[in-house]
Enzyme design. Structure first.
Site, PDB file in Angstrom:
ATOM      1  N   HIS A 331       3.649  -0.185  -3.356  1.00  0.00           N
ATOM      2  CA  HIS A 331       4.654  -0.855  -4.162  1.00  0.00           C
ATOM      3  C   HIS A 331       4.030  -1.730  -5.104  1.00  0.00           C
ATOM      4  O   HIS A 331       2.721  -2.272  -4.591  1.00  0.00           O
ATOM      5  CB  HIS A 331       5.664  -1.503  -3.106  1.00  0.00           C
ATOM      6  N   ASP A 387      11.957   3.054   0.510  1.00  0.00           N
ATOM      7  CA  ASP A 387      12.728   4.388   0.515  1.00  0.00           C
ATOM      8  C   ASP A 387      12.239   5.227   1.569  1.00  0.00           C
ATOM      9  O   ASP A 387      12.371   6.716   1.505  1.00  0.00           O
ATOM     10  CB  ASP A 387      12.157   5.172  -0.917  1.00  0.00           C
TER      11      ASP A 387
HETATM   12  N1  ACO Z   1      -0.108   7.486  -2.107  1.00  0.00           N
HETATM   13  C1  ACO Z   1      -1.494   7.591  -2.449  1.00  0.00           C
HETATM   14  N2  ACO Z   1      -1.931   6.568  -3.068  1.00  0.00           N
HETATM   15  C2  ACO Z   1      -1.266   5.845  -3.754  1.00  0.00           C
HETATM   16  C3  ACO Z   1      -0.104   5.390  -3.694  1.00  0.00           C
HETATM   17  C4  ACO Z   1       0.546   6.570  -2.652  1.00  0.00           C
HETATM   18  N3  ACO Z   1       2.048   6.316  -2.574  1.00  0.00           N
HETATM   19  N4  ACO Z   1       0.409   4.649  -4.192  1.00  0.00           N
HETATM   20  C5  ACO Z   1      -0.825   4.038  -4.949  1.00  0.00           C
HETATM   21  N5  ACO Z   1      -1.645   4.877  -4.474  1.00  0.00           N
HETATM   22  C6  ACO Z   1      -3.126   4.693  -4.990  1.00  0.00           C
HETATM   23  C7  ACO Z   1      -3.598   4.772  -6.185  1.00  0.00           C
HETATM   24  O1  ACO Z   1      -3.833   6.256  -6.438  1.00  0.00           O
HETATM   25  C8  ACO Z   1      -4.554   3.741  -6.842  1.00  0.00           C
HETATM   26  O2  ACO Z   1      -5.840   4.363  -6.019  1.00  0.00           O
HETATM   27  P1  ACO Z   1      -7.095   4.163  -6.899  1.00  0.00           P
HETATM   28  O3  ACO Z   1      -7.441   2.665  -7.060  1.00  0.00           O
HETATM   29  O4  ACO Z   1      -8.073   4.709  -6.079  1.00  0.00           O
HETATM   30  O5  ACO Z   1      -7.066   4.738  -8.232  1.00  0.00           O
HETATM   31  C9  ACO Z   1      -4.103   2.766  -6.142  1.00  0.00           C
HETATM   32  O6  ACO Z   1      -3.403   3.161  -4.886  1.00  0.00           O
HETATM   33  C10 ACO Z   1      -3.129   1.999  -6.690  1.00  0.00           C
HETATM   34  O7  ACO Z   1      -2.016   2.547  -7.312  1.00  0.00           O
HETATM   35  P2  ACO Z   1      -1.327   2.198  -8.583  1.00  0.00           P
HETATM   36  O8  ACO Z   1      -0.786   3.407  -9.038  1.00  0.00           O
HETATM   37  O9  ACO Z   1      -2.129   1.505  -9.335  1.00  0.00           O
HETATM   38  O10 ACO Z   1      -0.174   1.086  -8.233  1.00  0.00           O
HETATM   39  P3  ACO Z   1       1.017   0.772  -8.740  1.00  0.00           P
HETATM   40  O11 ACO Z   1       1.488  -0.776  -8.286  1.00  0.00           O
HETATM   41  O12 ACO Z   1       0.960   0.892 -10.081  1.00  0.00           O
HETATM   42  O13 ACO Z   1       2.210   1.939  -8.116  1.00  0.00           O
HETATM   43  C11 ACO Z   1       3.835   2.606  -7.212  1.00  0.00           C
HETATM   44  C12 ACO Z   1       3.258   1.514  -7.256  1.00  0.00           C
HETATM   45  C13 ACO Z   1       4.190   3.409  -8.326  1.00  0.00           C
HETATM   46  C14 ACO Z   1       5.062   2.246  -6.287  1.00  0.00           C
HETATM   47  C15 ACO Z   1       3.081   3.677  -6.180  1.00  0.00           C
HETATM   48  O14 ACO Z   1       2.320   2.998  -5.003  1.00  0.00           O
HETATM   49  C16 ACO Z   1       3.657   4.929  -5.860  1.00  0.00           C
HETATM   50  O15 ACO Z   1       3.657   5.935  -6.752  1.00  0.00           O
HETATM   51  N6  ACO Z   1       4.310   5.214  -4.673  1.00  0.00           N
HETATM   52  C17 ACO Z   1       4.811   6.457  -4.328  1.00  0.00           C
HETATM   53  C18 ACO Z   1       6.254   6.382  -4.965  1.00  0.00           C
HETATM   54  C19 ACO Z   1       7.173   5.471  -4.162  1.00  0.00           C
HETATM   55  O16 ACO Z   1       7.270   5.555  -3.084  1.00  0.00           O
HETATM   56  N7  ACO Z   1       7.817   4.746  -5.039  1.00  0.00           N
HETATM   57  C20 ACO Z   1       8.913   3.714  -4.769  1.00  0.00           C
HETATM   58  C21 ACO Z   1       8.712   2.409  -4.684  1.00  0.00           C
HETATM   59  S1  ACO Z   1      10.033   1.306  -4.190  1.00  0.00           S
HETATM   60  C22 ACO Z   1      10.915   1.463  -5.416  1.00  0.00           C
HETATM   61  O17 ACO Z   1      11.128   1.644  -6.441  1.00  0.00           O
HETATM   62  C23 ACO Z   1      12.429   1.250  -4.774  1.00  0.00           C
END
Ligand code: ACO
Length: 464
Positions: A331, A387
């Site tokens: 998140h 979720d």
């Molecule tokens: N699975 C694996 N790796 C992940 C995940 C995940 N779900 N989420 C983040 N990471 C990793 C990224 O690859 C990144 O790794 P790195 O530093 O080695 O490059 C690091 O964690 C940071 O990730 P970001 O994308 O920079 O984090 P951001 O805050 O931008 O993204 C998000 C947040 C979009 C929710 C992300 O965690 C994600 O894509 N999650 C999966 C989708 C999801 O469940 N969305 C629902 C969110 S809740 C809602 O909207 C109601």
């Protein structure tokens, strides 16, 4: 020698900033120093500087001045808001100061919708009037049926919901009088009342079933379930466990401060368009798999994994960045367990006690267990978000996967509307219009390239 060029003793709005401190900035290009006031902290101690205060930092009087660069708003507060508080490190979520756990346990969704909009819990007479007004605006114009009939049988319900909500603006042209509090009230009532009706109609269209009209003798959630599931029975009697679960899930999803879809509603609403169009923008943003579409994506992911024995290989793929992310994990704000996910997990147990264990729950629980013990997820502070388990509950209630995000949209309408009105009545807000840093060509003369010989671009294949 350092010259103190400007001491910004006042904030951008002209107020004196006393005792809150300032940051001193020295511009090495000019050797000038600037003192930028720090805004008085918010109620939970948040601090910021006004980005506009940085505009005074420039190398010559005709220069534009310093901007901040913040793709995806990672560290930019776009508003001051009194609606929802989140502490992502401690896993805290409060609406208007009330902890989400207490609201989920004790309040109704419409009580929460009132709270989000008005800032205080309703008295009995406030509540009765609110529920009455919403209940008696649940019907939609008959032309909406014809509008929905234009969609193909397999249209995604979020695409249908987004366009039908936008289409409602054509039925209520007076809704564009957004500065009239009475018009705003009636638009809020109409949206809270009609979005569930439209959502249920989208469901019925997808199933090829006749639309079920609202039953004004039923409560908000009961009526929604009736419009979704009622067949030939004269009186629909919903499963009380499902009603309770949906009421709680609606409360959990009602608002979440400046998330992607709320930001979309505020940005679109800042052009002073009518609220039906602004809420449609929120629905479009919510549709994406990185936002509300994640609950649907979690189910697809679990189906793809198929069996707990396949989890280690799947997790290895996620960590290697080969395939998809672990959907339902991570998140932007929560860097610990999402407090909503805890409530949803307990709710899932309750629902499954009634309808039996979902076959994929085992995979979900094992995924969670492995991920929470894995250094990749621990070091990145990736925990289950709201979720992760909601999809399993929705599926046990027999909602199709594509419909999950629609349920989210029904609930989030309450938060979007509260945020939209807060934005409109905030004197500091203007049309949302970010700046950019231009990195393209400098000026160059036009010379046609149409006569140049370049390799032929393959033609698009004919559509079958
Ligand atoms: N699975 C694996 N790796 C992940 C995940 C995940 N779900 N989420 C983040 N990471 C990793 C990224 O690859 C990144 O790794 P790195 O530093 O080695 O490059 C690091 O964690 C940071 O990730 P970001 O994308 O920079 O984090 P951001 O805050 O931008 O993204 C998000 C947040 C979009 C929710 C992300 O965690 C994600 O894509 N999650 C999966 C989708 C999801 O469940 N969305 C629902 C969110 S809740 C809602 O909207 C109601």
């Amino acid at each position: 020698m350092t010259k103190t060029e400007t001491t910004m003793a006042r904030g951008a709005q002209g107020e004196t900033v006393n005792g809150t401190g300032a940051i001193d900035i020295r511009d090495t290009r000019t050797d000038r120093s600037y003192s930028v006031p720090i805004l008085p902290p918010g109620t939970e101690g948040d601090t910021a500087v006004r980005a506009m205060d940085l505009r005074a930092i420039k190398t010559s009087p005709d220069e534009f001045g310093l901007m901040t660069y913040d793709p995806a708003f990672m560290n930019t507060a776009s508003c001051m808001s009194a609606i929802t508080f989140i502490d992502g490190d401690k896993g805290i979520l409060r609406y208007r100061g009330y902890p989400i756990e207490q609201l989920a346990e004790n309040a109704s969704f419409l009580e929460v919708a009132w709270l989000l909009r008005n800032g205080e819990l309703p008295s009995q007479s406030d509540y009765d009037g609110w529920v009455h007004d919403i209940t008696f605006h649940t019907y939609v114009h008959e032309n909406v049926r014809a509008f929905l009939a234009g969609f193909r049988y397999d249209a995604h319900p979020m695409a249908m919901l987004c366009s039908t909500v936008a289409a409602l603006s054509s039925f209520y042209p007076e809704a564009k009088n957004i500065h009239d509090p009475q018009q705003r009230y009636i638009s809020v009532i109409r949206l809270l009342a009609k979005v569930p009706t439209l959502a249920a109609f989208c469901y019925r269209h997808g199933k090829g079933l006749p639309f079920v009209y609202p039953d004004n003798d039923l409560g908000y959630v009961e009526n929604f379930l009736s419009m979704v599931a009622r067949m030939s029975e004269p009186r629909y009697e919903p499963n009380p466990i499902f009603c309770k679960a949906l009421e709680v899930l609606f409360i959990l999803h009602a608002d979440h401060e400046q998330n992607c879809s709320t930001n979309a509603v505020r940005a679109v609403g800042s052009s002073h368009v009518d609220p039906f169009s602004a809420i449609a923008a929120g629905i479009a943003a919510l549709y994406g798999p990185l936002h509300g579409g994640a609950n649907e994506a979690v189910l697809h992911m679990i189906e793809e994994i198929g069996h707990p024995k396949n989890i280690p290989a799947f997790i290895d793929g996620v960590k290697a960045g080969k395939g998809q992310r672990l959907m339902g994990f991570g998140h932007r704000v929560y860097k610990s367990y999402d407090p909503r996910a805890k409530i949803v997990k307990a709710l899932a147990d309750e629902v499954f006690r009634q309808v039996g264990m979902d076959k994929d729950l085992e995979i979900a629980m094992e995924l969670e267990r492995i991920a929470l013990g894995d250094d990749y997820f621990i070091s990145r502070k990736l925990y289950p978000n709201v979720d992760f388990y909601t999809g399993l509950i929705y599926r046990s209630m027999a909602f199709p996967t594509a419909f999950f995000t629609v349920l989210f949209a029904v609930a989030r309408t309450a938060g979007w509307l509260a945020q939209w009105e807060e934005m409109l009545t905030d004197k500091e807000q203007k049309i949302a219009r970010p700046r950019q840093i231009y990195v393209g060509y400098p000026e160059r003369p036009y010379t046609s390239k149409l006569t140049e010989k370049t390799p032929a671009v393959p033609k698009m294949p004919p559509r079958r």
